[in-house]
Design a protein around this motif. Sequence first.
Motif, mmCIF file in Angstrom:
data_model
loop_
_atom_site.group_PDB
_atom_site.id
_atom_site.type_symbol
_atom_site.label_atom_id
_atom_site.label_comp_id
_atom_site.label_asym_id
_atom_site.label_seq_id
_atom_site.Cartn_x
_atom_site.Cartn_y
_atom_site.Cartn_z
ATOM 1 N N ASN A 382 0.815 -1.225 0.000
ATOM 2 C CA ASN A 382 0.000 0.000 0.000
ATOM 3 C C ASN A 382 0.845 1.271 0.000
ATOM 4 O O ASN A 382 0.306 2.371 -0.011
ATOM 5 N N ASP A 383 2.176 1.114 0.076
ATOM 6 C CA ASP A 383 3.080 2.267 0.179
ATOM 7 C C ASP A 383 2.521 3.274 1.201
ATOM 8 O O ASP A 383 2.296 4.436 0.881
ATOM 9 N N ARG A 384 2.327 2.765 2.411
ATOM 10 C CA ARG A 384 1.561 3.531 3.405
ATOM 11 C C ARG A 384 2.289 3.762 4.731
ATOM 12 O O ARG A 384 2.145 4.814 5.350
ATOM 13 N N THR A 385 3.089 2.749 5.174
ATOM 14 C CA THR A 385 3.530 2.783 6.570
ATOM 15 C C THR A 385 4.960 3.291 6.730
ATOM 16 O O THR A 385 5.880 2.784 6.092
ATOM 17 N N LEU A 386 5.123 4.289 7.601
ATOM 18 C CA LEU A 386 6.451 4.801 7.916
ATOM 19 C C LEU A 386 6.756 4.554 9.380
ATOM 20 O O LEU A 386 5.867 4.636 10.232
ATOM 21 N N ARG A 387 8.026 4.256 9.658
ATOM 22 C CA ARG A 387 8.454 4.019 11.030
ATOM 23 C C ARG A 387 9.266 5.220 11.504
ATOM 24 O O ARG A 387 10.270 5.583 10.903
ATOM 25 N N ILE A 388 8.805 5.833 12.575
ATOM 26 C CA ILE A 388 9.482 7.007 13.120
ATOM 27 C C ILE A 388 10.210 6.588 14.398
ATOM 28 O O ILE A 388 9.605 6.026 15.311
ATOM 29 N N ALA A 389 11.498 6.892 14.456
ATOM 30 C CA ALA A 389 12.314 6.501 15.610
ATOM 31 C C ALA A 389 12.789 7.764 16.335
ATOM 32 O O ALA A 389 13.742 8.399 15.904
ATOM 33 N N PRO A 390 12.114 8.122 17.428
ATOM 34 C CA PRO A 390 12.413 9.429 18.027
ATOM 35 C C PRO A 390 13.452 9.436 19.150
ATOM 36 O O PRO A 390 13.721 10.500 19.709
ATOM 37 N N THR A 391 14.062 8.285 19.497
ATOM 38 C CA THR A 391 14.862 8.277 20.726
ATOM 39 C C THR A 391 16.223 8.951 20.593
ATOM 40 O O THR A 391 16.711 9.549 21.544
ATOM 41 N N PHE A 392 16.865 8.823 19.443
ATOM 42 C CA PHE A 392 18.268 9.231 19.331
ATOM 43 C C PHE A 392 18.507 10.746 19.228
ATOM 44 O O PHE A 392 19.342 11.285 19.947
ATOM 45 N N PRO A 393 17.761 11.475 18.385
ATOM 46 C CA PRO A 393 18.029 12.922 18.286
ATOM 47 C C PRO A 393 17.608 13.661 19.561
ATOM 48 O O PRO A 393 16.865 13.124 20.387
ATOM 49 N N SER A 394 18.065 14.888 19.696
ATOM 50 C CA SER A 394 17.665 15.711 20.851
ATOM 51 C C SER A 394 16.174 16.030 20.756
ATOM 52 O O SER A 394 15.581 15.945 19.678
ATOM 53 N N LEU A 395 15.590 16.421 21.879
ATOM 54 C CA LEU A 395 14.157 16.748 21.897
ATOM 55 C C LEU A 395 13.834 17.844 20.876
ATOM 56 O O LEU A 395 12.845 17.758 20.140
ATOM 57 N N ALA A 396 14.681 18.864 20.814
ATOM 58 C CA ALA A 396 14.428 19.975 19.883
ATOM 59 C C ALA A 396 14.470 19.464 18.442
ATOM 60 O O ALA A 396 13.626 19.837 17.607
ATOM 61 N N ASP A 397 15.433 18.598 18.146
ATOM 62 C CA ASP A 397 15.546 18.053 16.791
ATOM 63 C C ASP A 397 14.359 17.145 16.454
ATOM 64 O O ASP A 397 13.875 17.139 15.321
ATOM 65 N N VAL A 398 13.934 16.356 17.433
ATOM 66 C CA VAL A 398 12.788 15.466 17.207
ATOM 67 C C VAL A 398 11.557 16.306 16.829
ATOM 68 O O VAL A 398 10.824 15.970 15.890
ATOM 69 N N ARG A 399 11.376 17.390 17.562
ATOM 70 C CA ARG A 399 10.206 18.233 17.293
ATOM 71 C C ARG A 399 10.278 18.797 15.871
ATOM 72 O O ARG A 399 9.317 18.724 15.107
ATOM 73 N N LYS A 400 11.458 19.336 15.532
ATOM 74 C CA LYS A 400 11.646 19.903 14.181
ATOM 75 C C LYS A 400 11.404 18.844 13.117
ATOM 76 O O LYS A 400 10.728 19.097 12.113
ATOM 77 N N ALA A 401 11.960 17.664 13.336
ATOM 78 C CA ALA A 401 11.837 16.598 12.334
ATOM 79 C C ALA A 401 10.383 16.169 12.189
ATOM 80 O O ALA A 401 9.896 15.957 11.074
ATOM 81 N N ALA A 402 9.664 16.062 13.299
ATOM 82 C CA ALA A 402 8.269 15.617 13.230
ATOM 83 C C ALA A 402 7.409 16.650 12.514
ATOM 84 O O ALA A 402 6.519 16.296 11.721
ATOM 85 N N GLU A 403 7.673 17.931 12.784
ATOM 86 C CA GLU A 403 6.917 18.984 12.078
ATOM 87 C C GLU A 403 7.195 18.900 10.580
ATOM 88 O O GLU A 403 6.283 19.037 9.750
ATOM 89 N N ALA A 404 8.445 18.648 10.239
ATOM 90 C CA ALA A 404 8.815 18.551 8.824
ATOM 91 C C ALA A 404 8.152 17.336 8.168
ATOM 92 O O ALA A 404 7.645 17.421 7.052
ATOM 93 N N VAL A 405 8.155 16.207 8.875
ATOM 94 C CA VAL A 405 7.546 14.989 8.313
ATOM 95 C C VAL A 405 6.046 15.217 8.109
ATOM 96 O O VAL A 405 5.469 14.795 7.093
ATOM 97 N N ALA A 406 5.422 15.914 9.049
ATOM 98 C CA ALA A 406 3.989 16.198 8.909
ATOM 99 C C ALA A 406 3.738 17.055 7.669
ATOM 100 O O ALA A 406 2.803 16.795 6.896
ATOM 101 N N LEU A 407 4.588 18.044 7.454
ATOM 102 C CA LEU A 407 4.451 18.892 6.266
ATOM 103 C C LEU A 407 4.613 18.058 4.993
ATOM 104 O O LEU A 407 3.807 18.182 4.044
ATOM 105 N N CYS A 408 5.629 17.204 4.977
ATOM 106 C CA CYS A 408 5.866 16.355 3.797
ATOM 107 C C CYS A 408 4.674 15.421 3.557
ATOM 108 O O CYS A 408 4.303 15.150 2.407
#
Length: 419
Positions: A382-408
């Motif tokens: 279905n080209d549908r499922t993405l796995r997000i791994a939030p543990t390694f980056p800093s909290l600030a980076d995780v937030r930025k990355a998640a906002e970016a992924v949501a935009l994409c």
Amino acid sequence: ELSSDALTDLRAGLVQEYEALKAQGLKLDMTRGKPASAQLDLSAEMLALPGNRDTTAEDGTDARNYGNLQGLAETRALFSTLMGAPADQIVVANNSSLALMHDTIVYALLKGVPGGKGPWSKEEPITFLCPVPGYDRHFALCEGYGIRMIAIPMTGAGPDMDAVEKAVADPSVKGIWCVPKYANPSGETYSAETVRRLASMKTGAPDFRIFWDNAYAVHHLSAERPELANILDACAEAGNPNRAFIFASTSKVTLAGAGLALWASSPENVRWYLAQAGRRSIGPDKLNQLRHVRFLRDDAGIAAHMEKHRELIAPKFTAVEEAFAARLGGQGVAQWSAPKGGYFITLDVQDGTASRVVALAKEAGIALTPAGATHPYGKDPNDRTLRIAPTFPSLADVRKAAEAVALCTLLAAVEARLG
Ligand code: PLP
């Protein structure tokens, strides 16, 4: 539900935002479920243990020397609750449970397992059931050794058991991969009913095995702690005592590169495993075993230590969920998990757009696990499922990355609707 004019306007706005995102020159990595350095620091004191003169195990043997293939009795006792097995049915090995899964499969292929007719490799082709979304390295193991894979959908309470029961009637089906608690990547925990059905189902292969990879047994993210039924007990009660091979490790408890790998099963399977493993090694690193015993001490010690991990990583999961809710909530283009434990969040984007989301994110400097990695052969139909791994980056980076992924995710969905 938007008109195509409204969609075109929406796309123009999103493209503008996306160009601004790219201009930030981000370089973020959300690919692998690795502990952050601050988590590894929680075990800093362990490195000074067991100490220079503290190398005698409970049985009087010298932990610095060869021997004790099964692992120290005190280490096996320490992990008895976590493994859901008595200490004498546990093997403690070196640092990687994936290596134990690999070895168990290779031993089965070359030698066969108790209850079987001989080496699995002589029965080619053999098949494993692969609940999806699942762990890419399980699938890579099968692919690497020529084991066919059949995808089975997860339901929220473990794999679809109707599909599993139907598939295992085929005697070529020798195994199933299970991450039964806080599954990688969906986060779900198998229900008691799922465990019961796995343990008691009729299988075509007399030597069918459940590969029970309990990698996240004690990795809670909230106060809600779903119970996982004991698979060894369930199998024994159902008259299939040799059905489950259990794996776990302290990779995400103490040190990911220098923890302990754990293996447990029935007494007969333990004898089988040690007979194979005895050709491979004279014994494991028992100083590391003593180090873990001295540091973690007991179940309460493990729980207290895991609480410190939770304090470090739970905010990162919350940040991802908040970013997704803010941007994607109510849009009808994505769904995401809110795991109560484990290391991952799944993001199900609009069908047919997961690869595009990964490509858009990459262009904006955010590395995501490739679309399809959660499925056998790297192919998500279905080209549908993405796995997000939030543990390694800093909290600030995780937030930025998640906002970016949501935009994409939004941009890819709008593109797809405009065609
Ligand atoms: N099993 C699962 C489900 C995992 O998610 C991981 C790591 O991400 C592993 C096993 C690897 O474990 P180990 O470090 O013990 O080899």
